[in-house]
Design an enzyme around this catalytic site. Structure first.
Site, PDB file in Angstrom:
ATOM      1  N   ASP A  26       0.858  -1.179   0.000  1.00 16.10           N
ATOM      2  CA  ASP A  26       0.000   0.000   0.000  1.00 16.10           C
ATOM      3  C   ASP A  26       0.901   1.238   0.000  1.00 16.10           C
ATOM      4  O   ASP A  26       2.105   1.153   0.286  1.00 16.10           O
ATOM      5  CB  ASP A  26      -0.892  -0.046   1.244  1.00 16.10           C
ATOM      6  CG  ASP A  26      -1.796   1.160   1.369  1.00 16.10           C
ATOM      7  OD1 ASP A  26      -2.343   1.605   0.342  1.00 16.10           O
ATOM      8  OD2 ASP A  26      -1.951   1.665   2.492  1.00 16.10           O
ATOM      9  N   ASP A  28      -0.263   5.170   0.940  1.00 16.41           N
ATOM     10  CA  ASP A  28      -0.531   6.092   2.046  1.00 16.41           C
ATOM     11  C   ASP A  28      -0.695   5.333   3.361  1.00 16.41           C
ATOM     12  O   ASP A  28      -1.464   4.375   3.450  1.00 16.41           O
ATOM     13  CB  ASP A  28      -1.800   6.892   1.761  1.00 16.41           C
ATOM     14  CG  ASP A  28      -1.637   7.817   0.573  1.00 16.41           C
ATOM     15  OD1 ASP A  28      -1.194   8.956   0.768  1.00 16.41           O
ATOM     16  OD2 ASP A  28      -1.938   7.383  -0.559  1.00 16.41           O
ATOM     17  N   ASP A 202      -2.234  -0.490   5.770  1.00 14.07           N
ATOM     18  CA  ASP A 202      -2.617   0.124   7.044  1.00 14.07           C
ATOM     19  C   ASP A 202      -4.114   0.263   7.273  1.00 14.07           C
ATOM     20  O   ASP A 202      -4.560   0.386   8.412  1.00 14.07           O
ATOM     21  CB  ASP A 202      -2.005   1.527   7.143  1.00 14.07           C
ATOM     22  CG  ASP A 202      -2.679   2.513   6.200  1.00 14.07           C
ATOM     23  OD1 ASP A 202      -2.691   2.248   4.978  1.00 14.07           O
ATOM     24  OD2 ASP A 202      -3.214   3.537   6.673  1.00 14.07           O
TER      25      ASP A 202
END
Length: 249
Positions: A26, A28, A202
């Site tokens: 991922d 961000d 996240d």
């Protein structure tokens, strides 16, 4: 998707071995700190160099799997990574550069208009149009979070668009492939086929990715504070994630 509440207290992952691994990362909150505004995330020499070295060492078995548009991923990563899944799986660029993209839902312009009307009440509210989805960010106007969520739920029920809750953002997306589907697609072709997949992310939007790699005997690593998740391991933040990846080289 339901998460196993018993997995909240997760151990850190063991040192990463790149032999036979395929990395799905991922952006961000994983490779880059969350910024107040999406456009505030910019290229970073350390991150770009790390990804370039990982991609070379892995023989191309590295893909970035992001909620951003393909153009935005390329901007932030300086066009260095070819294999990219964008807009939460609705766009996928293969290692040979071929791009697969879903058809946009016809109600997205109306959602953009309604989100825009809502955002007019506070300069801290940001509408992000991604072509296949529309996001309403309220990180700079957190008091409007409950109302933003209520509006997104109303529009999802009215239009049939998929509602995706994120970190201080409500997003309505064209129904279609998820991040997990993108991982599966990558793993079905060279150079990813046959590798042990590792997904690092996240947010709730990464849960399909965790599930996909772990179903294949791979590794899911959550970045950030403890929460209910499909992942089996956790690192506290972006700095620790970057250090873990750097230590593998």
């Amino acid at each position: 998707m339901t998460f196993d509440e018993t997995t909240i207290a997760l151990p850190p992952p063991k040192p990463l071995s790149l032999a036979q691994a395929a990395l799905f990362l991922d952006l961000d909150g994983t490779l880059a700190p969350i910024a107040a505004r999406p456009q505030d995330v910019r290229p970073d020499p350390r991150r770009t160099s790390l990804l370039a070295r990982l991609e070379t060492t892995l023989g191309g078995r590295l893909a970035v799997v992001s909620g951003r548009t393909l153009a935005d991923v390329d901007r932030i990563l300086e066009g260095r990574i070819t294999a990219v899944s964008a807009v939460h799986g609705l766009v996928r660029r293969e290692p040979d550069g071929t791009i697969h993209q879903a058809a946009p839902h016809p109600d997205l312009p109306e959602v953009a208009r309604r989100f825009g009307d809502f955002a007019a009440r506070d300069s801290g509210l940001i509408v992000e149009e991604k072509g296949l989805s529309v996001a309403l960010h309220y990180r700079l106007a957190r008091a409007h979070g409950p109302a933003a969520e209520a509006l997104a739920q109303e529009l999802a029920a009215k239009t049939g668009l998929t509602l995706q809750h994120g970190d201080m953002v409500e997003e309505l997306r064209t129904p279609g492939p998820t991040k997990g589907d993108s991982v599966e697609a990558f793993l079905g072709q060279p150079p990813f086929a046959g590798a042990r997949p590792v997904f690092v992310g996240d947010d709730d939007t990464d849960e399909h990715g965790f599930a996909a790699v772990q179903a294949r005997g791979g590794l899911g690593v959550l970045i950030g504070p403890p929460r209910a998740t499909e992942a089996k391991f956790r690192l506290p933040g972006v700095e620790e994630a970057l250090a873990w990846l750097e230590a593998a080289l």
